[in-house]
Design an enzyme around this catalytic site. Structure first.
Site, PDB file in Angstrom:
ATOM      1  N   ARG A   1       3.003  37.828  68.298  1.00 47.62           N
ATOM      2  CA  ARG A   1       2.314  37.802  66.999  1.00 47.62           C
ATOM      3  C   ARG A   1       2.366  36.415  66.377  1.00 47.62           C
ATOM      4  O   ARG A   1       1.372  35.924  65.823  1.00 47.62           O
ATOM      5  CB  ARG A   1       2.961  38.833  66.068  1.00 47.62           C
TER       6      ARG A   1
ATOM      7  N   SER B   1      -0.645  41.400  61.219  1.00 49.91           N
ATOM      8  CA  SER B   1       0.611  42.103  60.977  1.00 49.91           C
ATOM      9  C   SER B   1       0.988  42.845  62.262  1.00 49.91           C
ATOM     10  O   SER B   1       0.252  42.807  63.262  1.00 49.91           O
ATOM     11  CB  SER B   1       0.462  43.081  59.812  1.00 49.91           C
TER      12      SER B   1
ATOM     13  N   ASP C   1      -0.252  53.439  50.302  1.00 53.93           N
ATOM     14  CA  ASP C   1       0.176  53.627  48.918  1.00 53.93           C
ATOM     15  C   ASP C   1      -0.799  52.877  48.022  1.00 53.93           C
ATOM     16  O   ASP C   1      -0.879  51.650  48.066  1.00 53.93           O
ATOM     17  CB  ASP C   1       1.598  53.090  48.742  1.00 53.93           C
TER      18      ASP C   1
ATOM     19  N   GLN D   1      -7.772  48.481  53.346  1.00 52.14           N
ATOM     20  CA  GLN D   1      -6.730  48.184  52.363  1.00 52.14           C
ATOM     21  C   GLN D   1      -7.321  47.625  51.076  1.00 52.14           C
ATOM     22  O   GLN D   1      -6.880  47.977  49.970  1.00 52.14           O
ATOM     23  CB  GLN D   1      -5.717  47.198  52.961  1.00 52.14           C
TER      24      GLN D   1
ATOM     25  N   SER E   1       2.034  56.241  59.624  1.00 54.98           N
ATOM     26  CA  SER E   1       2.526  55.978  58.269  1.00 54.98           C
ATOM     27  C   SER E   1       3.578  54.876  58.330  1.00 54.98           C
ATOM     28  O   SER E   1       4.667  55.070  58.867  1.00 54.98           O
ATOM     29  CB  SER E   1       3.137  57.249  57.663  1.00 54.98           C
TER      30      SER E   1
ATOM     31  N   SER F   1       6.941  49.179  55.312  1.00 53.07           N
ATOM     32  CA  SER F   1       6.372  48.086  54.531  1.00 53.07           C
ATOM     33  C   SER F   1       6.856  48.135  53.089  1.00 53.07           C
ATOM     34  O   SER F   1       6.813  47.133  52.374  1.00 53.07           O
ATOM     35  CB  SER F   1       4.840  48.167  54.557  1.00 53.07           C
TER      36      SER F   1
ATOM     37  N   GLY G   1       9.566  52.821  60.391  1.00 57.08           N
ATOM     38  CA  GLY G   1      10.538  52.297  59.436  1.00 57.08           C
ATOM     39  C   GLY G   1      10.453  50.775  59.350  1.00 57.08           C
ATOM     40  O   GLY G   1       9.608  50.149  59.974  1.00 57.08           O
TER      41      GLY G   1
ATOM     42  N   ILE H   1      11.511  46.869  59.905  1.00 58.62           N
ATOM     43  CA  ILE H   1      12.070  46.077  61.008  1.00 58.62           C
ATOM     44  C   ILE H   1      13.331  45.395  60.504  1.00 58.62           C
ATOM     45  O   ILE H   1      13.359  44.832  59.407  1.00 58.62           O
ATOM     46  CB  ILE H   1      11.049  45.037  61.494  1.00 58.62           C
TER      47      ILE H   1
ATOM     48  N   HIS I   1       4.888  72.063  66.792  1.00 58.84           N
ATOM     49  CA  HIS I   1       5.637  72.698  67.875  1.00 58.84           C
ATOM     50  C   HIS I   1       4.959  73.957  68.396  1.00 58.84           C
ATOM     51  O   HIS I   1       5.427  74.559  69.380  1.00 58.84           O
ATOM     52  CB  HIS I   1       7.058  73.034  67.414  1.00 58.84           C
TER      53      HIS I   1
ATOM     54  N   ASP J   1       5.171  70.408  73.072  1.00 58.03           N
ATOM     55  CA  ASP J   1       6.587  70.577  73.403  1.00 58.03           C
ATOM     56  C   ASP J   1       7.309  69.237  73.316  1.00 58.03           C
ATOM     57  O   ASP J   1       6.687  68.164  73.303  1.00 58.03           O
ATOM     58  CB  ASP J   1       6.747  71.185  74.802  1.00 58.03           C
TER      59      ASP J   1
END
Length: 346
Positions: free
Chosen positions: A146, A165, A213, A242, A263, A267, A288, A290, A316, A320
């Site tokens: 990146r 990003s 958000d 965005q 999701s 960020s 989550g 970094i 579920h 599986d």
């Protein structure tokens, strides 16, 4: 109330006994003598304790042999003294919460349009039996790729995207995994017109929703046809959505047609998340933040790694654990080895 230190200092100089305000000549001779006739026989440890607590040992009624003062007597006297309100000290500078027994006041606020839609969607979503699968993904290699790509974008201002990003890479990796595990791109139809039993509706396009958000609340605009897009195209569409989301200008077309959702809660903050599946989808990926951690390299040397937690929720009823784990491994493989992703980019 003043603090304990203020109480101890002021109380030690205040004699609550009214007999000291009278003429001693009118009192019996023995009243002028110490309460504890054997205070002078207290041990050095007891005397030291009384000094620490700012207690006059001659004012204590001893309970020991022949009226001697013990440590317990000193502690008891100090507790009783400190429980007496200090009327000579000024009032505290802060105010205490109201203890009014008045009735709780409540007011009604109508849900916004976005909140009302989220209420309906999440109510349907939580009827889906979820299971969670989580793994830790190493972003160290992707971070280097990146960085090099962003240097090239900066040198060529004609590009529609000026900075990449991590999210476009993850979105593309998810699409590549869907090619191998198309069930994760399907939806469940519990009352199909063609059958008396629930069926899976397979879908050819990878339309990946991205939870955002926004000022009006949580929205999930959709990047369409991700399988046919390269990283720059995904980044450009993500940027467009965005901007529209921030200004409240997303259209129904932008918000519809999703087949799986990503999701990126990292960020904002947070290492772990348990995402809720969107209605008419069977899986969702929560990303989550970094973070840098110390780790061991291939030769056992200590190295710095950038890791991120990927949390998958799946339906579920039709997915599986083994299928979800294998698909998650494909995504992890592309993110950790971005060169293999580049070879397959369109």
């Amino acid at each position: 109330m003043p603090d304990e230190g203020e109480q101890s200092e002021s109380q030690s100089s205040f004699d609550p006994s009214p007999t000291h305000a009278r003429d001693n000549s009118s009192m019996p001779t023995e009243s002028a003598s110490p309460k504890s006739k054997h205070a002078s026989l207290a041990t050095p440890a007891v005397r030291h304790l009384s000094k620490e607590l700012k207690v006059d040992i001659t004012e204590i009624d001893g309970t020991g042999k022949d009226g001697r003062v013990s440590k317990d007597d000193v502690y008891r006297f100090a507790r009783q003294r400190d429980s007496i309100p200090d009327v000579s000290s000024p009032a505290p500078a802060y105010s205490t919460p109201s203890t009014s027994s008045g009735a709780q006041q409540e007011s009604i606020t109508q849900l916004t349009t976005t909140q009302a839609q989220m209420f309906k969607t999440m109510t349907r979503s939580l009827a889906i039996p979820h299971f969670l699968y989580a793994d830790e993904v190493d972003f160290s290699g992707l971070s280097d790729v990146r960085r090099r790509l962003n240097l090239g974008l900066t040198k060529s201002p004609a590009n529609e995207v000026t900075k990449l990003s991590y999210l476009p890479f993850v979105i593309k990796a998810v699409s590549m995994a869907l090619q191998e595990y198309p069930t994760l791109n399907a939806r469940v139809d519990v009352e199909p017109s063609c059958s008396s039993k629930p069926v899976l509706v397979m879908r050819s396009q990878h339309n990946i929703g991205v939870a955002m958000d926004t000022p009006s609340g949580l929205l999930v605009p959709v990047i369409k046809s991700v399988a046919s897009r390269n990283i720059l195209s995904i980044a450009a569409e993500l940027s467009r959505l965005q901007v529209l989301a921030s200004s409240g200008k997303l259209t129904t077309q932008d918000l519809s047609g999703g087949t799986i959702t990503v999701s990126n809660i990292g960020s904002i903050g947070g290492t772990y998340v348990s995402p809720v599946i969107v209605d008419k989808e069977v899986a969702i990926l929560g990303i989550g933040r970094i973070r840098k951690i110390p780790a061991f390299g291939e030769d056992g040397q200590l190295v710095e790694k950038q890791v991120c937690n990927f949390s998958w929720s799946a339906d579920h009823r039709v997915i599986d654990g083994a299928t979800m784990a294998r698909a998650a491994e494909v995504v992890r493989g592309f993110v950790e080895n971005p060169d293999s992703m580049v070879l397959r980019l369109s």
